[in-house]
Enzyme design. Structure first.
Site, mmCIF file in Angstrom:
data_model
loop_
_atom_site.group_PDB
_atom_site.id
_atom_site.type_symbol
_atom_site.label_atom_id
_atom_site.label_comp_id
_atom_site.label_asym_id
_atom_site.label_seq_id
_atom_site.Cartn_x
_atom_site.Cartn_y
_atom_site.Cartn_z
ATOM 1 N N LEU A 1 -21.097 -0.386 -4.681
ATOM 2 C CA LEU A 1 -22.275 -0.552 -3.827
ATOM 3 C C LEU A 1 -22.397 0.561 -2.791
ATOM 4 O O LEU A 1 -22.851 0.348 -1.672
ATOM 5 C CB LEU A 1 -22.226 -1.923 -3.132
ATOM 6 C CG LEU A 1 -22.191 -3.134 -4.064
ATOM 7 C CD1 LEU A 1 -22.118 -4.421 -3.269
ATOM 8 C CD2 LEU A 1 -23.402 -3.154 -5.003
ATOM 9 N N GLY B 1 -24.212 3.287 -3.485
ATOM 10 C CA GLY B 1 -25.456 3.979 -3.784
ATOM 11 C C GLY B 1 -25.286 5.016 -4.876
ATOM 12 O O GLY B 1 -26.269 5.562 -5.392
ATOM 13 N N GLY C 1 -16.315 -0.071 -4.718
ATOM 14 C CA GLY C 1 -17.022 1.206 -4.738
ATOM 15 C C GLY C 1 -18.310 1.212 -5.520
ATOM 16 O O GLY C 1 -18.960 2.265 -5.651
ATOM 17 N N SER D 1 -12.834 -5.252 0.246
ATOM 18 C CA SER D 1 -13.710 -4.610 -0.741
ATOM 19 C C SER D 1 -15.158 -5.069 -0.623
ATOM 20 O O SER D 1 -15.757 -5.549 -1.589
ATOM 21 C CB SER D 1 -13.200 -4.836 -2.173
ATOM 22 O OG SER D 1 -13.720 -3.867 -3.056
ATOM 23 N N PRO D 2 -15.771 -4.896 0.562
ATOM 24 C CA PRO D 2 -17.152 -5.343 0.751
ATOM 25 C C PRO D 2 -18.168 -4.580 -0.080
ATOM 26 O O PRO D 2 -19.294 -5.045 -0.270
ATOM 27 C CB PRO D 2 -17.388 -5.104 2.243
ATOM 28 C CG PRO D 2 -16.455 -3.988 2.599
ATOM 29 C CD PRO D 2 -15.234 -4.250 1.775
ATOM 30 N N LEU D 3 -17.760 -3.407 -0.602
ATOM 31 C CA LEU D 3 -18.676 -2.614 -1.434
ATOM 32 C C LEU D 3 -18.364 -2.763 -2.917
ATOM 33 O O LEU D 3 -18.702 -1.913 -3.735
ATOM 34 C CB LEU D 3 -18.620 -1.144 -1.013
ATOM 35 C CG LEU D 3 -19.041 -0.876 0.438
ATOM 36 C CD1 LEU D 3 -18.966 0.616 0.749
ATOM 37 C CD2 LEU D 3 -20.448 -1.411 0.713
ATOM 38 N N TYR E 1 0.852 -1.186 0.000
ATOM 39 C CA TYR E 1 0.000 0.000 0.000
ATOM 40 C C TYR E 1 0.896 1.247 0.000
ATOM 41 O O TYR E 1 1.597 1.528 0.974
ATOM 42 C CB TYR E 1 -0.909 0.038 1.226
ATOM 43 C CG TYR E 1 -1.991 -1.024 1.285
ATOM 44 C CD1 TYR E 1 -2.244 -1.893 0.223
ATOM 45 C CD2 TYR E 1 -2.782 -1.164 2.425
ATOM 46 C CE1 TYR E 1 -3.233 -2.845 0.296
ATOM 47 C CE2 TYR E 1 -3.786 -2.121 2.504
ATOM 48 C CZ TYR E 1 -3.999 -2.963 1.437
ATOM 49 O OH TYR E 1 -4.989 -3.927 1.509
#
Length: 345
Positions: A220, A222, A218, A213-215, A62
Site C-alpha cells: 500500500l 502506491g 509494502g 505492517s500497516p501498509l 530482528y
C-alpha cells in the site's frame, strides 16, 4: 502528536511509533527490510522524537538481536525520552533450538534484550508468538517476576489468536499476576481479519492495539498498481511468499480508491492508509517503518488531519472482506444481530 492510553494501563503512547525491523539487516531475511546502521538510526530517532513519536518497537529476532543493539546505541544519552518496546519468543536464525516462553528461555530472552538495548528496563515487553508447549501460568509468573523487579513495566502479546489471549487474561486475573495491556497485531486495509475476533476482544477486555505492517507488507505504498509491473526495487519480489495472503483483485480495488482519496486529500497513498487505521476501534498506535528519511517523514505525515466520512466509507467498502464463521452469521442474519449487534461499523 496525539497520545493514547494503552489498554487498561496508565501508559500513554503516541499514535505513531517507529518499528525497527529495518535496523541492522544482519541476515538474509532482514536485509530485505533494511540495513540502517547506528548513525542512520540516530537520525531516524531524531526525526521521530521531534515529531513526538517517541515509541520505538523492536524484537530480539530482528537481525538476530542486532536491531536491538543498534536501537540501544542510537538511544544512548536520551533513553529517558523514549518508550522502548520489544518482543521475544521466536527462534533465532543462529540458534533455532531456543524459543518459546518457558521460564528458562524467557529469562534468557529478557536479560538478553536488556543487555542489547543498553537499558535497565523495558517499557513494554511482548510475547512474539503463543507457546503451545509452556503452561500459561509459568509464562505469566516469569513475566510477573520481571515486573516486580522493575525490569519490565508492562506486558503484551503479538500474533495471538483470540482464545490464546483470553486464556492469558483469565489466568492473570485468577492468579493475581501481571495482566497484558497490549496486543500487537497485523492490520491494514488489505488485512482486516483482526476485526472479526481480536478487535471485539480488545473492546471487551480493554486491550490496546499496536498495529504492525500497516501498509500490508509494502503493498500500500502506491507502487503496486493495476495493470502495472511491480517495481524492480520492491522487496515483494523476494518476500511476498512470507507475508499474509492477499487477493490481488481486492488489492487493486483498494489501491484504486487509495489513489483517488490521496489526490482529493492532497496526501500520499501511505499517509491515507495509515490515517484510516488510526481511526479504527482499539488502535492505540501504528508502528511505521522506513528505510529512508524521506519515507519516515512521509509516514509521520499520516496524522494531524482527518479523512472525511465519505472517504472512510469508500475505503471501508473497497477493503471489505467476507467474515469467517461465526462472525458471518452475526453480520448477515437479523436474528443473530438482535442478540449481539456489531461492536463497530
Amino acid at each position: 502528536m496525539e497520545t493514547r492510553r494503552l489498554g487498561r494501563s496508565g501508559l500513554f503512547v503516541p499514535v505513531l511509533g517507529l518499528g525497527t525491523a529495518t535496523f541492522a539487516g544482519k541476515n538474509d531475511f532482514f536485509k530485505e527490510w533494511g540495513d540502517t546502521d547506528v548513525q542512520g538510526a540516530r537520525r531516524m530517532i531524531d526525526i521521530s522524537l521531534d515529531a513526538g513519536a517517541n515509541l520505538f518497537d523492536s524484537a530480539d529476532v530482528y537481525s538476530d538481536g542486532a536491531a536491538e543493539e543498534v536501537l540501544g546505541e542510537a538511544l544512548k544519552g536520551r533513553r529517558d525520552r523514549a518508550i522502548v518496546s520489544t518482543k521475544g519468543g521466536l527462534p533465532f536464525v543462529s540458534d533455532p533450538a531456543d524459543a518459546g516462553s518457558s521460564r528458562r528461555w524467557l529469562t534468557k530472552a529478557v536479560e538478553g534484550s536488556l543487555r542489547r538495548l543498553r537499558t535497565d528496563h523495558i517499557d513494554l515487553y511482548q510475547l512474539h508468538a503463543f507457546d503451545a508447549f509452556t503452561p500459561v501460568e509459568e509464562t505469566l509468573e516469569t513475566l510477573d517476576s520481571f515486573v516486580r523487579q522493575g525490569k519490565i513495566r508492562y506486558i503484551g502479546v503479538s500474533n495471538y489468536a483470540g482464545w490464546q489471549l483470553m486464556r492469558m487474561i483469565g489466568t492473570a486475573e485468577n492468579r493475581g499476576l501481571v495482566r497484558p495491556v497490549a496486543n500487537q497485531a497485523y492490520y491494514s486495509l488489505i488485512g482486516r481479519d483482526f476485526e472479526w475476533e481480536l478487535m471485539p476482544l480488545g473492546l471487551d477486555q480493554e486491550m490496546g492495539t499496536l498495529v504492525w505492517s500497516p501498509l500490508g507488507w509494502g503493498r500500500l505504498t502506491g507502487a503496486v498498481r493495476r495493470d502495472a509491473p511491480l517495481p524492480e526495487t520492491s522487496r515483494l519480489h523476494r518476500t511476498a511468499d512470507m507475508s499474509p495472503h492477499v487477493d490481488q483483485e481486492r488489492l487493486y480495488d483498494v489501491v484504486d480508491v487509495l489513489l483517488e482519496v490521496a489526490e482529493e486529500a492532497g496526501k500520499s497513498v501511505p499517509q491515507v492508509a495509515i490515517n484510516w487505521l488510526t481511526g479504527r476501534p482499539t488502535v492505540a498506535g501504528v508502528m511505521i517503518g522506513a528505510r529512508t528519511e524521506r519515507q519516515l517523514r512521509d509516514n509521520l505525515g499520516a496524522v494531524g488531519w482527518s479523512l472525511t466520512a465519505d472517504q472512510i466509507g469508500r475505503l471501508d467498502e473497497a477493503s471489505a472482506s467476507q467474515a469467517p464463521y461465526p462472525a458471518s452469521v452475526y453480520s448477515i442474519q437479523d436474528g443473530f444481530r438482535r442478540v449481539s449487534p456489531p461492536l463497530f461499523g
